[in-house]
Enzyme design. Structure first.
Site, PDB file in Angstrom:
ATOM      1  CG  HIS A 114      64.222 -80.528  79.907  1.00  0.00           C
ATOM      2  ND1 HIS A 114      65.305 -80.877  79.096  1.00  0.00           N
ATOM      3  CD2 HIS A 114      63.198 -81.292  79.488  1.00  0.00           C
ATOM      4  CE1 HIS A 114      64.912 -81.790  78.233  1.00  0.00           C
ATOM      5  NE2 HIS A 114      63.642 -82.060  78.453  1.00  0.00           N
ATOM      6  CG  ASP A 115      64.192 -84.624  80.846  1.00  0.00           C
ATOM      7  OD1 ASP A 115      63.093 -84.069  80.994  1.00  0.00           O
ATOM      8  OD2 ASP A 115      64.597 -85.053  79.744  1.00  0.00           O
ATOM      9  CG  ASP A 134      63.969 -80.656  72.163  1.00  0.00           C
ATOM     10  OD1 ASP A 134      63.949 -81.823  71.726  1.00  0.00           O
ATOM     11  OD2 ASP A 134      64.289 -80.364  73.318  1.00  0.00           O
ATOM     12  CG  ASP A 166      62.137 -86.045  73.157  1.00  0.00           C
ATOM     13  OD1 ASP A 166      62.686 -85.569  74.150  1.00  0.00           O
ATOM     14  OD2 ASP A 166      61.112 -86.761  73.222  1.00  0.00           O
ATOM     15  CD  GLU A 178      66.093 -87.794  75.918  1.00  0.00           C
ATOM     16  OE1 GLU A 178      66.004 -87.597  77.137  1.00  0.00           O
ATOM     17  OE2 GLU A 178      65.090 -87.844  75.161  1.00  0.00           O
TER      18      GLU A 178
HETATM   19  C1  GLC Z   1      62.706 -86.700  76.633  1.00  0.00           C
HETATM   20  C2  GLC Z   1      62.585 -85.281  77.113  1.00  0.00           C
HETATM   21  C3  GLC Z   1      61.623 -85.243  78.251  1.00  0.00           C
HETATM   22  C4  GLC Z   1      60.279 -85.732  77.757  1.00  0.00           C
HETATM   23  C5  GLC Z   1      60.393 -87.118  77.107  1.00  0.00           C
HETATM   24  C6  GLC Z   1      59.165 -87.441  76.315  1.00  0.00           C
HETATM   25  O1  GLC Z   1      63.247 -87.513  77.596  1.00  0.00           O
HETATM   26  O2  GLC Z   1      63.835 -84.760  77.460  1.00  0.00           O
HETATM   27  O3  GLC Z   1      61.502 -83.972  78.820  1.00  0.00           O
HETATM   28  O4  GLC Z   1      59.397 -85.792  78.835  1.00  0.00           O
HETATM   29  O5  GLC Z   1      61.477 -87.168  76.207  1.00  0.00           O
HETATM   30  O6  GLC Z   1      59.075 -86.629  75.189  1.00  0.00           O
END
Ligand code: GLC
Ligand code: CA
Length: 559
Positions: A331-332, A101, A205, A258
């Site tokens: 995980h979100d 990540d 991310d 993402e």
């Molecule tokens: C992404 C991650 C999340 C995190 C956010 C800020 O959405 O998946 O877990 O809190 O970015 O880094």
């Protein structure tokens, strides 16, 4: 039409590990790399080709690893670089690739760069971040009206400097100034560091947030997310990605970015089937709002039509144009059985959901615990929660008149912490995750739902996942075939077919308990097909259709 271009990352499937809750190797209550090492055979047996590690780097955990204090190290709670190399080698020895990540929109406020940017404002590090003077002297008014996605305003005041820094996420996550070429050089150096070590790619991310509008103008005032239009998918993101791509290409590395609020049209500017793609895949969110409004916390009744539309649109739009990332959990988000399935019909609905997404066109991702049908947890008090979002939302919902008790009930359904309870390995204390008190409570249902029980039961969700992933691996049609949706207007059936080189697959998924008459679409003769998956023991006698049982799923193959 030309053939779809084959690529290893199109053929792979990925297992996501959120390290803090996966397996505790030294029994201090926190998941770690020693724990992962002991589970590599389990991961191999699932039939995946890669592991994506949520952040393993040193971090003060303002956002559990997504606030990185050192990009070239391993969090001491998880191990060290030597142990990481053992995991990497162990994975590679089993034919499993490793994806790190990479969080480059922001660092931790404990990162050396940030410390120097603050303590030595004359140094080059000051410009690594967005430090700005307030609009009024004495720090009375922040530089603009942007709101943080996680907590309050997006600017934090520093008295010593009499300046504010920008944090789109938590206060402990200052945004990096990616328009500074030195910052981009740092990113490239981080990439090289891990690629040289042998990692196979990155999950990037919130990658579409890394460029900010010049001058940081005020955003359109909204109750939440003010400023979004000035930092989401700006054209400069592509310039930065192009620059990073030069490094990635030297190593043939894979990337999945993402991308909140991503649409297929925009995605095609980043991911194409041609050599010029900036990312291999993107995680969009459109299929994750079938039971909520914009964010998980604002719940709506589940709409199958919304879900189907999101999936089918991406299937159609990406075909020949790019490639889909397929996922239902990470995980979100809360656990999928509680959202789009049924806890009452946990096994049937978890299997149905698995077939529904894994047999589509794209690269499937499975999140730890999803493969055994883990469910949302149940905490009693607010102080048992851990996540910055939960606490921020408590403050928001309090204003709407929510009592603590009512909020806790909501959080048990809607918080992403549901995905962060420790992995349930067996029925012993703490679900076999750790002998010590875990950092976060194990879901009390571990006695029933755990890996050991699933291994022993040939009809378990785990064995179903293994079979699906194996089927996908053995049938190029699932990977490279076309996709067509049937029964589009049904509110309870999701039916689609795949087709490739004369072979056909029909996937029938019943959402809900209610029996529905399914008739095979024109051109599909069930009597001529082999049923390759079914979440109920004996298929009912076949006319060219059947009446569905609760959350039934059947998959038929013509070859
Ligand atoms: C992404 C991650 C999340 C995190 C956010 C800020 O959405 O998946 O877990 O809190 O970015 O880094
Ligand atoms: Ca540990």
């Amino acid at each position: 039409m030309t053939e779809l271009k084959p690529a290893w990352w199109k053929e792979m499937s990925v297992y996501q590990i959120w390290p803090r809750s996966f397996a505790d190797g030294n029994n201090d209550g926190i998941g770690d790399l020693q724990g992962v090492l002991g589970k590599l055979d389990y991961i191999k047996a699932l039939g995946v080709d890669a592991i994506w590690f949520s952040p393993l780097y040193p971090s003060p955990n303002a956002d559990y690893g997504y606030d990185i204090a050192d990009y070239k190290g391993i969090h001491p709670e998880y191990g060290d670089l030597d142990l990481f190399k053992q995991v990497l080698d162990g994975a590679h020895a089993r034919g499993i690739r490793v994806i790190m990540d990479l969080v480059i929109n922001h660092t931790s406020d404990h990162h050396e760069w940030f410390r120097l940017s603050k303590e030595q404002p004359e140094s080059e590090y000051h410009d690594y971040y967005y430090w700005r003077k307030g609009k009024k002297p004495g720090g009375k008014k922040p530089p603009n009206n942007w709101l943080s996605v996680f907590e309050g305003g997006a600017w934090e005041y520093d008295k010593g400097l009499d300046e504010y820094y920008l944090h789109v996420f938590a206060k402990g996550q200052p945004d990096l100034n990616m328009s500074n070429p030195k910052v981009r050089e740092e990113v490239k150096s981080i990439m090289r560091f891990w690629l040289e070590m042998g990692v196979d790619g990155f999950r990037e991310d919130v990658i579409t947030y890394i460029a900010k509008k010049e001058g940081l103008p005020n955003g359109f005032p909204l109750p939440v997310g003010t400023g979004l239009e000035h930092y989401t998918s700006l054209p400069a993101v592509k310039d930065y990605l192009r620059e990073f791509k030069e490094v990635l290409d030297e190593y043939g590395a894979f990337t999945v970015g993402e991308a909140p609020m991503m649409t297929p049209k925009l995605a095609k500017e980043y991911i194409t089937d041609e050599a010029g793609n900036l990312l291999s895949l993107m995680f969009h969110f459109q299929h994750m709002t079938a039971d909520c409004f914009l964010i998980d916390w604002i719940g709506l009744p589940f709409s199958l039509k919304k879900l189907k539309k999101a999936f089918s649109t991406w299937q159609r739009e990406m075909f020949w144009a790019g490639w889909n990332a397929l996922y239902l959990e990470n995980h979100d988000h809360p656990r999928i059985v509680d959202r789009y399935g049924s806890v009452k019909h946990r096994v049937a609905s978890a299997k149905m959901l698995a077939a529904m997404y894994i047999l589509q066109s794209g690269t499937p991702f499975v999140y730890q615990g999803q493969e055994i049908g883990m469910t949302n947890t149940k905490l009693d008090r607010l102080d048992q929660f851990k996540d910055v979002i939960t606490f921020n939302n408590y403050n928001l919902f309090k204003k709407l008149g929510f009592s603590e008790q009512r909020f806790v009930k909501l959080a048990n359904r809607r918080s992403r912490e549901n995905a962060r309870t420790p992995m349930q390995w067996d029925a012993t204390v703490n679900g076999g995750f750790s002998e010590a008190d875990p950092w976060f409570p194990v879901n009390p249902n571990y006695g029933e739902i755990n890996v050991e029980a699933a291994e022993a039961d040939p009809d378990s969700i785990l064995h179903w996942y293994r079979a699906l992933l194996q089927f996908r691996r053995e049938n190029p049609m699932v990977i490279y075939g076309g996709y067509e949706e049937h029964y589009k207007s049904s509110r309870s059936l999701y039916v689609y077919s795949r087709e490739h080189e004369g072979k056909k697959l029909l996937v029938i998924c019943a959402f809900g308990e209610k029996p529905v008459q399914f008739n095979a679409p024109k051109g599909f003769d069930l009597a001529q097909a082999k049923q390759v998956f079914g979440n109920y023991a004996a298929p009912e006698p076949q006319t060219n259709g059947f009446v569905t049982r609760p959350w039934e799923c059947r998959v038929y193959l013509w070859d």
